[in-house]
Write an enzyme that holds these catalytic residues in place. Structure first.
Site, short mmCIF file in Angstrom:
data_model
loop_
_atom_site.label_atom_id
_atom_site.label_comp_id
_atom_site.label_asym_id
_atom_site.label_seq_id
_atom_site.Cartn_x
_atom_site.Cartn_y
_atom_site.Cartn_z
N ILE A 125 1.00 -1.27 -0.07
CA ILE A 125 -0.41 -0.25 0.06
C ILE A 125 0.80 1.67 0.06
O ILE A 125 0.21 2.34 -0.15
CB ILE A 125 -1.38 0.04 0.87
CG1 ILE A 125 -1.81 -0.79 1.01
CG2 ILE A 125 -2.31 1.81 0.93
CD1 ILE A 125 -2.35 -1.43 -0.49
N GLU A 126 1.91 1.06 0.84
CA GLU A 126 3.06 2.89 0.78
C GLU A 126 3.67 3.23 -0.33
O GLU A 126 3.19 3.91 -0.96
CB GLU A 126 3.49 1.79 2.24
CG GLU A 126 3.46 2.60 3.56
CD GLU A 126 2.66 3.89 3.04
OE1 GLU A 126 3.03 4.79 2.64
OE2 GLU A 126 1.55 3.82 4.81
N SER A 127 4.12 1.57 -1.10
CA SER A 127 5.14 1.81 -1.83
C SER A 127 5.07 1.37 -3.00
O SER A 127 5.57 1.32 -4.56
CB SER A 127 6.78 1.85 -1.53
OG SER A 127 7.02 1.19 -1.26
N TYR A 201 -6.78 4.01 5.22
CA TYR A 201 -6.13 3.01 5.57
C TYR A 201 -5.88 2.06 5.84
O TYR A 201 -5.68 1.09 5.52
CB TYR A 201 -4.52 4.22 5.92
CG TYR A 201 -3.62 3.81 6.00
CD1 TYR A 201 -2.63 3.71 4.47
CD2 TYR A 201 -2.97 3.02 7.15
CE1 TYR A 201 -1.40 3.39 4.43
CE2 TYR A 201 -1.75 2.35 6.91
CZ TYR A 201 -1.04 2.42 5.54
OH TYR A 201 -0.03 2.13 5.36
#
Length: 217
Positions: A125-127, A201
């Protein structure tokens, strides 16, 4: 919702449901050879918000960032690596890179005391597994760590695009928030993203965990 060493992602967003598993560690060699023998095996916009300053977390990072302690191998490393390498292939094409990253993810997650599969979901999800990713607020690397932490712990020379460094910071931060929230993954993940009080998130991470990374062995 609370967290333990083996939380079912779907249940974690609704109820407290977990089964404990001991700490695990694996080593890469000769696993690379094993994995290759059986033939298994962009900068994006990050969703990371701004991780807020936390003096307790600063001290924890400072104490653990140079910790090279290894854990005993009590897990079937070959099974885990081959399984996760197959899943990771859609994000990382190089078999060698997949196995190197997976070994580091497994090691750093277990050093911090979090599930490696949860860390894989956070990274997705982040990168999207882009180690050079930089968010609009300046978070860097696989786990989108805010660079101010380097100054806070007196390690301004650290390179957050270096995979092990980024994982060491990211896993330590994630575990701190899980502990701070007494195992409540929804709140812990929201803290990690800088969106405490919102659930979009945590839901993304938990859905990714359940869809792409969850294991029950």
């Amino acid at each position: 919702m609370s967290y333990s060493k083996r939380t079912t992602p779907g249940l974690a967003l609704a109820n407290s449901s977990a089964c404990n598993k001991g700490e695990r560690h694996l080593s890469l060699s000769p696993l690379l050879c094993f994995a290759f023998l059986i033939s298994l095996f962009s900068s994006i916009n990050s969703l990371a918000g701004q991780q807020l300053f936390d003096a307790e977390l600063r001290d924890l990072l400072k104490n653990t960032i140079t910790d090279n302690q290894s854990f005993a191998d009590r897990y079937d490393a070959e099974v885990w690596l081959v399984d996760m390498s197959t899943r990771l292939e859609k994000f990382v094409k190089s078999p060698k890179q997949r196995l190197e990253w997976l070994e580091l993810i497994h090691r750093e997650a277990n050093r911090a005391g979090v599930e490696p599969e949860l860390v894989l979901a956070v990274i997705e999800i982040e990168s999207h597994f882009n180690r050079f990713a930089i968010s609009r607020v300046g978070a860097q690397g696989l786990m989108q760590v805010m660079p101010f932490w380097k100054k806070e712990i007196g390690r301004s020379e650290d390179n957050l695009t270096q995979v092990q460094t980024n994982l060491r910071y990211g896993c330590t931060i994630l575990k701190h928030y899980i502990d701070k929230e007494k195992g409540n993954l929804t709140r812990a993940l929201a803290r990690y993203n800088g969106s405490l009080g919102k659930t979009w998130y945590p839901e993304k991470v938990m859905n990714a965990w359940e869809k792409n990374w969850f294991v029950n062995y």
